[in-house]
Design an enzyme around this catalytic site. Structure first.
Site, PDB file in Angstrom:
ATOM      1  N   ARG A   9       0.867  -1.257   0.076  1.00  0.00           N
ATOM      2  CA  ARG A   9      -0.102   0.138   0.138  1.00  0.00           C
ATOM      3  C   ARG A   9       0.827   1.309   0.037  1.00  0.00           C
ATOM      4  NH1 ARG A   9      -2.454  -3.852   3.207  1.00  0.00           N
ATOM      5  NH2 ARG A   9      -4.379  -4.312   2.678  1.00  0.00           N
ATOM      6  N   ASN A  65      -5.103   3.774  -2.022  1.00  0.00           N
ATOM      7  CA  ASN A  65      -6.477   3.999  -1.796  1.00  0.00           C
ATOM      8  C   ASN A  65      -6.587   5.535  -1.864  1.00  0.00           C
ATOM      9  OD1 ASN A  65      -7.336   1.131  -1.314  1.00  0.00           O
ATOM     10  ND2 ASN A  65      -5.780   1.301   0.442  1.00  0.00           N
ATOM     11  N   GLU A 127      15.611  -5.155   0.076  1.00  0.00           N
ATOM     12  CA  GLU A 127      16.800  -5.643   0.031  1.00  0.00           C
ATOM     13  C   GLU A 127      17.434  -5.652  -1.224  1.00  0.00           C
ATOM     14  OE1 GLU A 127      18.841  -9.668   1.861  1.00  0.00           O
ATOM     15  OE2 GLU A 127      16.891  -9.754   1.245  1.00  0.00           O
TER      16      GLU A 127
END
Length: 149
Positions: A9, A65, A127
């Site tokens: 998100r 959103n 990473e």
């Protein structure tokens, strides 16, 4: 069963897309859902964007959103996230330098020539792993960690 994507998100899709472009990913498709008030943006490396018959390789799905009717936007912390994303890179030193030059903090520098960690604008850990072996080199070898990774 086939792996499809990892979803994260995001609070600022443009800023996050730019971050992933610095890593070498490209937007491969975008979907706006007005009824659900969200946008999905899929990104992949050039190699992962190659079609494999009816299957695709690994993608990152950015879910944005839309702000509520009152204008308040959602924010996200580590509580709704997971460990990290991982990408193999051809030259970890050049990748980290490109990110630093763009203002990205290298939270865990590649002191060993093999592994580094950075964070997205929404604080998700990424990473970076060296493809093959690079000898430890300065300034990376003596660079301290910054923040959490």
């Amino acid at each position: 069963m086939n792996y499809l994507h990892t979803m994260i998100r995001v609070s600022d899709p443009d800023k996050t897309v730019k971050f992933f472009e610095l890593l070498g990913l490209k937007e491969v498709r975008r979907f706006d859902n007005e009824a659900g008030r969200f946008t999905l943006i899929f990104l992949a490396t050039p190699d992962d964007n190659a079609e494999l018959g009816d299957k695709r390789r690994a993608e990152v799905e950015l879910t944005y959103n839309w702000p509520a009717a009152d204008g308040s936007a959602e924010t996200y912390s580590g509580g709704r996230n997971f460990g990290h994303l991982a990408y193999r890179v051809d030259d970890i030193y050049a990748t980290c330098q490109r990110l630093m030059d763009a203002g990205v903090t290298i939270n865990r520098p590649p002191r060993d020539g093999h592994m580094a960690f950075v964070r997205t604008p929404d604080n998700i850990s990424v990473e970076l792993l060296q493809n093959g072996v690079l000898e430890p080199a300065e300034p990376w070898a003596s660079m301290p960690n910054t923040g959490e990774w």
